[in-house]
Design a protein around this motif. Structure first.
Motif, mmCIF file in Angstrom:
data_model
loop_
_atom_site.group_PDB
_atom_site.id
_atom_site.type_symbol
_atom_site.label_atom_id
_atom_site.label_comp_id
_atom_site.label_asym_id
_atom_site.label_seq_id
_atom_site.Cartn_x
_atom_site.Cartn_y
_atom_site.Cartn_z
ATOM 1 N N TYR A 198 40.291 46.922 40.607
ATOM 2 C CA TYR A 198 40.508 48.081 39.737
ATOM 3 C C TYR A 198 40.791 49.332 40.571
ATOM 4 O O TYR A 198 41.741 50.074 40.296
ATOM 5 C CB TYR A 198 39.276 48.309 38.858
ATOM 6 N N PHE A 213 45.261 42.907 38.132
ATOM 7 C CA PHE A 213 45.359 43.813 36.981
ATOM 8 C C PHE A 213 46.742 44.460 36.850
ATOM 9 O O PHE A 213 46.892 45.426 36.112
ATOM 10 C CB PHE A 213 44.296 44.905 37.081
ATOM 11 N N ARG A 220 45.907 51.868 30.943
ATOM 12 C CA ARG A 220 44.693 52.177 31.678
ATOM 13 C C ARG A 220 43.426 52.174 30.837
ATOM 14 O O ARG A 220 42.378 51.715 31.292
ATOM 15 C CB ARG A 220 44.837 53.517 32.394
ATOM 16 N N LEU A 223 42.499 48.658 30.249
ATOM 17 C CA LEU A 223 41.960 48.063 31.484
ATOM 18 C C LEU A 223 40.539 48.550 31.746
ATOM 19 O O LEU A 223 39.660 47.769 32.119
ATOM 20 C CB LEU A 223 42.861 48.414 32.669
ATOM 21 N N LYS A 224 40.319 49.837 31.547
ATOM 22 C CA LYS A 224 38.988 50.393 31.768
ATOM 23 C C LYS A 224 37.945 49.687 30.894
ATOM 24 O O LYS A 224 36.861 49.336 31.371
ATOM 25 C CB LYS A 224 38.989 51.893 31.469
ATOM 26 N N VAL A 227 37.398 46.079 32.290
ATOM 27 C CA VAL A 227 36.616 46.071 33.519
ATOM 28 C C VAL A 227 35.161 46.422 33.235
ATOM 29 O O VAL A 227 34.232 45.803 33.779
ATOM 30 C CB VAL A 227 37.230 47.047 34.548
#
Length: 279
Positions: A198, A213, A220, A223-224, A227
């Motif tokens: 990340y 990723f 984003r 993805l955040k 994660v």
């Protein structure tokens, strides 16, 4: 890929922090005395956590020294060295050597070439003491390299591979503690790999390097959330395995790392990544 398993210094007492630093400085001294000055460059807090956990489980006799060091030769610091320190130093050397070997498959940078050739001479001692561990580390890094060459974006598959590597390192002995120690190592490994991927996403994208990723480069927030969920699950399982060991030694320091230091580390990186993207 290392340096993600840290303490929250503000929540430790002075004595607890001094004791924690004692293990770190003891590892530094042992690396220098037994594997050469160059080995100290790979010193990291993740391996210090390994020493803390294994020392708390097995409680080996320790030598406690008070002496200066290269950073501050005039100020004496506590250095704690035991049989776990020796084991952790060997694992540190093996990890560093095989990681450098992996790096050279793709990048022929002069720094990696020099470090690799220097470490070659340091590998023998660690390999002779722990040949099985060395082979597992190399095998898992080879699998990881193959997955990266395939540009595999299955984050569970790639992070599990590094988790298996760390699982082997945490399994100090084949005994009643092995199962939980392997789980601790596995989840530490997953956490390190996921957070490292990340944090490096922008850098890898600009260089055209592999990153699991990469498909989230323009997503984003999604993805955040992903994660955050993955790491929260791994840290939850890590905490349960620590609790199962019912430790009676260094408990405040270990709990600080697992429930505060690691949490703050990954949350700060998640938030920093979002702030960078907004700018």
């Amino acid at each position: 890929m290392f340096g993600y398993v840290k303490i929250n210094k503000m929540d430790l007492t002075f004595r607890e922090y001094e004791h924690y630093r004692g293990y770190y400085c003891g590892l530094c001294k042992y690396l220098k005395d037994n594997h050469g000055e160059i080995s100290r460059l790979s010193l990291n807090y993740d391996i210090t956590f390994l020493i803390l956990v294994l020392t708390s489980v097995y409680r080996p006799k320790a030598d406690v020294l008070e002496e200066g060091c290269i950073v501050n030769p005039f100020k004496k610091k506590k250095k704690i060295i035991n049989e776990i320190t020796e084991y952790a130093a060997s694992m540190n050397v093996l990890l560093t050597y095989y990681k450098l070997e992996d790096n050279l498959k793709d990048d022929k940078g002069i720094k990696d070439i020099l470090a690799y050739n220097i470490y070659k001479g340091k590998l023998k001692l660690a390999y002779e003491k722990y040949p099985k561990k060395a082979e597992v580390i190399k095998e898992q890094l080879d699998i990881l390299y193959s997955l990266e060459q395939e540009k595999n974006i299955n984050i569970d598959l790639v992070s599990n591979t590094f988790g298996k590597l760390m699982s082997e390192i945490f399994a100090y002995k084949e005994d009643e503690y092995e199962k939980d120690l392997r789980k601790i190592g596995f989840n530490v490994g997953k956490y390190i790999y996921i957070l490292d991927a990340y944090e490096d996403l922008d850098k890898d994208y600009k260089k055209g390097s592999y990153n699991p990723f990469i498909e989230y480069i323009d997503k984003r927030e999604e993805l955040k959330e992903k994660v955050d969920k993955l790491i929260s699950m791994s840290l939850g399982m890590l905490g349960r395995s620590i609790d199962n060991l019912n430790l009676k030694m260094n408990t405040a320091i270990i709990e600080n790392i697992v429930y505060s230091g690691v949490y703050l580390r990954y949350q700060n990186i998640l938030e920093k990544g979002c702030e960078t993207n907004v700018q």
